[in-house]
Scaffold this motif. Structure first.
Motif, PDB file in Angstrom:
ATOM      1  N   ARG A 130       8.586  -4.842   8.776  1.00 14.20           N
ATOM      2  CA  ARG A 130       9.588  -5.914   8.757  1.00 14.20           C
ATOM      3  C   ARG A 130       9.532  -6.725  10.042  1.00 14.20           C
ATOM      4  N   GLY A 131       9.222  -6.044  11.159  1.00 14.45           N
ATOM      5  CA  GLY A 131       9.073  -6.742  12.432  1.00 14.45           C
ATOM      6  C   GLY A 131       7.910  -7.717  12.431  1.00 14.45           C
ATOM      7  N   LEU A 132       6.940  -7.476  11.565  1.00 14.99           N
ATOM      8  CA  LEU A 132       5.799  -8.381  11.405  1.00 14.99           C
ATOM      9  C   LEU A 132       6.050  -9.428  10.325  1.00 14.99           C
ATOM     10  N   GLY A 133       7.252  -9.388   9.750  1.00 12.47           N
ATOM     11  CA  GLY A 133       7.575 -10.350   8.694  1.00 12.47           C
ATOM     12  C   GLY A 133       6.950  -9.993   7.360  1.00 12.47           C
ATOM     13  N   ILE A 134       6.619  -8.713   7.166  1.00 13.03           N
ATOM     14  CA  ILE A 134       5.970  -8.261   5.928  1.00 13.03           C
ATOM     15  C   ILE A 134       7.013  -7.538   5.083  1.00 13.03           C
ATOM     16  N   HIS A 135       7.256  -8.045   3.884  1.00 15.63           N
ATOM     17  CA  HIS A 135       8.273  -7.471   3.011  1.00 15.63           C
ATOM     18  C   HIS A 135       7.640  -7.049   1.683  1.00 15.63           C
ATOM     19  N   GLY A 136       8.330  -6.200   0.956  1.00 20.18           N
ATOM     20  CA  GLY A 136       7.884  -5.821  -0.383  1.00 20.18           C
ATOM     21  C   GLY A 136       6.876  -4.694  -0.423  1.00 20.18           C
ATOM     22  N   ILE A 137       6.669  -3.984   0.711  1.00 18.80           N
ATOM     23  CA  ILE A 137       5.747  -2.839   0.728  1.00 18.80           C
ATOM     24  C   ILE A 137       6.559  -1.554   0.719  1.00 18.80           C
ATOM     25  N   ASN A 138       6.264  -0.697  -0.234  1.00  9.99           N
ATOM     26  CA  ASN A 138       6.883   0.636  -0.293  1.00  9.99           C
ATOM     27  C   ASN A 138       6.028   1.568   0.558  1.00  9.99           C
ATOM     28  N   VAL A 139       6.552   1.972   1.712  1.00  5.35           N
ATOM     29  CA  VAL A 139       5.751   2.733   2.680  1.00  5.35           C
ATOM     30  C   VAL A 139       5.431   4.142   2.196  1.00  5.35           C
ATOM     31  N   ALA A 140       6.089   4.578   1.102  1.00  2.00           N
ATOM     32  CA  ALA A 140       5.803   5.912   0.552  1.00  2.00           C
ATOM     33  C   ALA A 140       4.649   5.873  -0.458  1.00  2.00           C
ATOM     34  N   GLN A 141       4.242   4.668  -0.856  1.00  2.84           N
ATOM     35  CA  GLN A 141       3.170   4.532  -1.845  1.00  2.84           C
ATOM     36  C   GLN A 141       1.795   4.630  -1.186  1.00  2.84           C
ATOM     37  N   PRO A 142       0.778   5.090  -1.938  1.00  4.82           N
ATOM     38  CA  PRO A 142      -0.581   5.134  -1.377  1.00  4.82           C
ATOM     39  C   PRO A 142      -1.069   3.742  -0.985  1.00  4.82           C
ATOM     40  N   VAL A 143      -1.814   3.676   0.098  1.00  2.00           N
ATOM     41  CA  VAL A 143      -2.348   2.401   0.584  1.00  2.00           C
ATOM     42  C   VAL A 143      -3.230   1.721  -0.462  1.00  2.00           C
ATOM     43  N   MET A 144      -3.905   2.511  -1.298  1.00  2.00           N
ATOM     44  CA  MET A 144      -4.818   1.924  -2.293  1.00  2.00           C
ATOM     45  C   MET A 144      -4.069   1.105  -3.352  1.00  2.00           C
ATOM     46  N   ASN A 145      -2.730   1.223  -3.388  1.00  2.38           N
ATOM     47  CA  ASN A 145      -1.945   0.427  -4.329  1.00  2.38           C
ATOM     48  C   ASN A 145      -1.791  -1.025  -3.874  1.00  2.38           C
ATOM     49  N   TYR A 146      -2.241  -1.315  -2.651  1.00  3.60           N
ATOM     50  CA  TYR A 146      -2.075  -2.650  -2.085  1.00  3.60           C
ATOM     51  C   TYR A 146      -3.434  -3.295  -1.835  1.00  3.60           C
ATOM     52  N   GLY A 147      -3.461  -4.614  -1.945  1.00  5.53           N
ATOM     53  CA  GLY A 147      -4.710  -5.362  -1.799  1.00  5.53           C
ATOM     54  C   GLY A 147      -5.179  -5.448  -0.359  1.00  5.53           C
ATOM     55  N   GLY A 148      -6.356  -6.072  -0.194  1.00  7.64           N
ATOM     56  CA  GLY A 148      -6.976  -6.161   1.123  1.00  7.64           C
ATOM     57  C   GLY A 148      -6.117  -6.882   2.142  1.00  7.64           C
ATOM     58  N   GLY A 149      -5.386  -7.920   1.709  1.00 10.01           N
ATOM     59  CA  GLY A 149      -4.538  -8.656   2.629  1.00 10.01           C
ATOM     60  C   GLY A 149      -3.438  -7.798   3.210  1.00 10.01           C
ATOM     61  N   HIS A 150      -2.746  -7.077   2.336  1.00  8.03           N
ATOM     62  CA  HIS A 150      -1.686  -6.183   2.811  1.00  8.03           C
ATOM     63  C   HIS A 150      -2.264  -5.062   3.677  1.00  8.03           C
ATOM     64  N   GLN A 151      -3.444  -4.562   3.298  1.00  2.69           N
ATOM     65  CA  GLN A 151      -4.043  -3.480   4.078  1.00  2.69           C
ATOM     66  C   GLN A 151      -4.376  -3.938   5.494  1.00  2.69           C
ATOM     67  N   GLN A 152      -4.831  -5.185   5.634  1.00  3.11           N
ATOM     68  CA  GLN A 152      -5.120  -5.709   6.971  1.00  3.11           C
ATOM     69  C   GLN A 152      -3.850  -5.743   7.817  1.00  3.11           C
ATOM     70  N   LEU A 153      -2.719  -6.133   7.205  1.00  8.60           N
ATOM     71  CA  LEU A 153      -1.445  -6.188   7.927  1.00  8.60           C
ATOM     72  C   LEU A 153      -0.933  -4.781   8.245  1.00  8.60           C
ATOM     73  N   ILE A 154      -1.195  -3.837   7.349  1.00  7.85           N
ATOM     74  CA  ILE A 154      -0.832  -2.430   7.614  1.00  7.85           C
ATOM     75  C   ILE A 154      -1.610  -1.909   8.823  1.00  7.85           C
ATOM     76  N   GLU A 155      -2.879  -2.316   8.964  1.00  9.32           N
ATOM     77  CA  GLU A 155      -3.686  -1.928  10.134  1.00  9.32           C
ATOM     78  C   GLU A 155      -3.051  -2.454  11.425  1.00  9.32           C
ATOM     79  N   ILE A 156      -2.509  -3.678  11.371  1.00  8.72           N
ATOM     80  CA  ILE A 156      -1.865  -4.231  12.562  1.00  8.72           C
ATOM     81  C   ILE A 156      -0.609  -3.432  12.902  1.00  8.72           C
ATOM     82  N   ALA A 157       0.176  -3.067  11.880  1.00 12.32           N
ATOM     83  CA  ALA A 157       1.362  -2.232  12.109  1.00 12.32           C
ATOM     84  C   ALA A 157       0.961  -0.889  12.722  1.00 12.32           C
ATOM     85  N   LYS A 158      -0.149  -0.334  12.243  1.00 12.31           N
ATOM     86  CA  LYS A 158      -0.676   0.933  12.774  1.00 12.31           C
ATOM     87  C   LYS A 158      -1.020   0.780  14.261  1.00 12.31           C
TER      88      LYS A 158
END
Length: 519
Positions: A130-158
């Motif tokens: 949310r601090g990165l302005g990313i909404h609509g991601i269920n953090v309990a779901q497997p990463v493979m449920n999300y596309g490449g764009g969301h995965q790139q943003l998840i890497e930044i959060a990491k």
């Protein structure tokens, strides 16, 4: 000038006596974004591996000063503790783990006794996103449920969870759509405002211009220039990168277009995971001798599936009638296609193009090994002669042909795969995203080669997400949308707007150049 957070001075790194880096300097201040530019093979990735601890202190010469003190790192763990975090072009996520588990991988929050504190990790992961302005991601779901764009943003959060003070982004937008790229650039701007320093590595110079304060250019392992972005133009950056002016990437060579040499009729592909859905729906087209046919469409339109089906590489159920020079072909596998005279350079070179366990040379000759076989034995000398000549012809840069292909830059890997396919002497060449992750100098070389091959009479199909590339190369353009043929245009005054209009409109019938011009 602001006191640098990072100062790399005189960095030298050699492999088997060959210098990959020869006296590189790099400075980054807090809140500054430095664009690191150079051709594939220039040494950008090697420099970042030195900085991030992949190559430990003592395996290279020079010095790294971090926050006023010498940085002595023996591993990536050491540099991450210091606050230096790299996000690689190939994302380092575990698909089966949840978003939160990926963000905290190696830095888990635990309860007394060592059990995972999932509630705390879910809450913190959600706060980071949310601090990165990313909404609509269920953090309990497997990463493979999300596309490449969301995965790139998840890497930044990491990375931010590791308290990054310097974030290195290596080709971060190579697999992103235009809207996802805009989100990424906004996030980098916000990180700069927070005082996070960034090194941004990208071949997309419009992104570099939009986000970077300073540009450092390296060429052949040497430091060429460090200048403020405001004093540079795209043309000047390109000239510094390649050592020469490139005024026009698409220097078209006149070439004759002959008779129809290749036809694909009624191509259909069923979705691998949902066979009730068609990824390609009854698409037919032809290509003429010496013609460059561009294939455009939005991400997910079915372009790659269409080409994979023609080449015998589609992993699901597909049907197609394929004719070469009027003769019907039976293609059940890529080997059948290659034997018939059809070659393909795939979109994902890491998964489908290279064999990472093999050398550069052995990757190049993989499809034509029978040529070097004499009474069941391999003529290694003849094979090596061919490898040397082909690497020289396509300017595949490697210190030695027997080096692992995985050690090469993306652009040189791409040229090696292209070299392998050309060794089969195809009549039809399919190029799916031929310049993805490739620097401007290598793009120029690949474009020149495409025009030369067309001039010799080869039929060429170029699939690309970059509309300037499609328009700059093609004699004719097919537009694919939602698995259907949406347009077939002669490239005479054709515009990006016309292509995009065809890509998004419902397909009642395929539009043609005449219909578009009449409209």
């Amino acid at each position: 000038m602001a006191q640098p957070l990072l100062a790399m001075k005189g960095i030298v790194k050699a492999f088997s006596g060959v210098k990959a880096l020869d006296g590189i300097d790099l400075r980054v201040a807090p809140g500054e974004c430095v664009g690191l530019c150079g051709e594939n093979g220039a040494g950008k990735s090697t420099l970042m591996k030195v900085l991030s601890g992949v190559y430990p202190h003592g395996t290279w010469d020079g010095s790294i000063v971090w926050d006023g003190a010498e940085l002595v790192a023996s591993s990536v763990r050491d540099t991450e503790r210091a606050g230096i975090v790299i996000i690689h072009q190939e994302l380092m996520l575990v698909p089966e783990l949840s978003v939160a588990e990926n963000i905290f991988l190696g830095n888990e929050i635990t309860l007394p006794g060592g059990r995972m504190n999932y509630a705390a990790m879910y809450q913190r992961a959600d706060e980071l996103l949310r601090g990165l302005g990313i909404h609509g991601i269920n953090v309990a779901q497997p990463v493979m449920n999300y596309g490449g764009g969301h995965q790139q943003l998840i890497e930044i959060a990491k990375a931010l969870n590791k308290k990054a003070r310097l974030l290195i982004l290596d080709e971060p937008s190579s697999s992103l759509t235009a809207p996802e790229t805009r989100i990424l650039l906004d996030i980098v701007r916000d990180l700069k405002r927070r005082g996070v320093a960034c090194v941004y590595i990208s071949h997309k110079l419009d992104e570099v211009e939009a986000i970077c304060d300073t540009i450092t250019v390296i060429r052949d392992g040497r430091h060429i220039a460090t200048e403020p972005m405001r004093s540079l133009s795209t043309e000047r950056i390109i000239a510094l990168m390649v050592g020469r002016e490139i005024s026009n990437l698409f220097e078209r060579e006149p070439h004759d277009i002959g008779e129809v040499v290749f036809e694909a009729r009624n191509v259909s592909c069923l979705d691998v995971t949902n066979p009730r859905r068609k990824r390609v729906d009854d698409v037919s087209f032809s290509v003429r001798r010496g013609e460059i046919l561009g294939v455009a469409g939005l991400v997910g339109s079915g372009r790659t599936e269409l080409m994979s089906a023609i080449f015998g590489a589609y992993p699901g159920t597909s049907t197609a009638q394929v004719l070469l020079e009027g003769r019907a072909l039976t293609i059940r596998s890529p080997a059948d296609a290659i034997r018939a005279g059809i070659a393909m350079v795939p979109e994902d070179r890491k998964r489908h193009g290279i064999v990472p366990q093999l050398s550069v040379g052995h990757n190049i000759t993989l499809a034509v090994l029978q040529r070097f076989s004499k009474r069941g034995a391999l003529d290694a000398a003849a094979e090596l002669d061919t490898i040397h000549s082909e690497m020289k012809r396509l300017s595949v840069r490697a210190a030695h042909p027997m080096l692992s292909i995985a050690s090469l830059s993306g652009g040189n890997q791409q040229k090696a795969v292209l070299t392998r396919m050309l060794l089969t002497h195809p009549k039809v060449l399919i190029l799916d995203e031929p310049t993805r992750g490739v620097d401007v100098g290598a793009k120029y070389e690949i474009y020149k080669l495409i025009f030369q091959l067309a001039k010799r009479g080869m039929a060429i199909i170029v699939v690309s997400s970059e509309l300037p590339e499609v328009l700059g190369l093609s004699d004719r353009v097919l537009v694919i949308g939602e698995g259907e043929l949406r347009g077939d245009f002669v490239n005479d005054g054709l515009t990006q707007e016309q292509i995009m209009t065809a890509a998004i409109q419902p397909a009642r019938h395929a539009a043609t150049s005449n219909e578009v011009n009449a409209a």
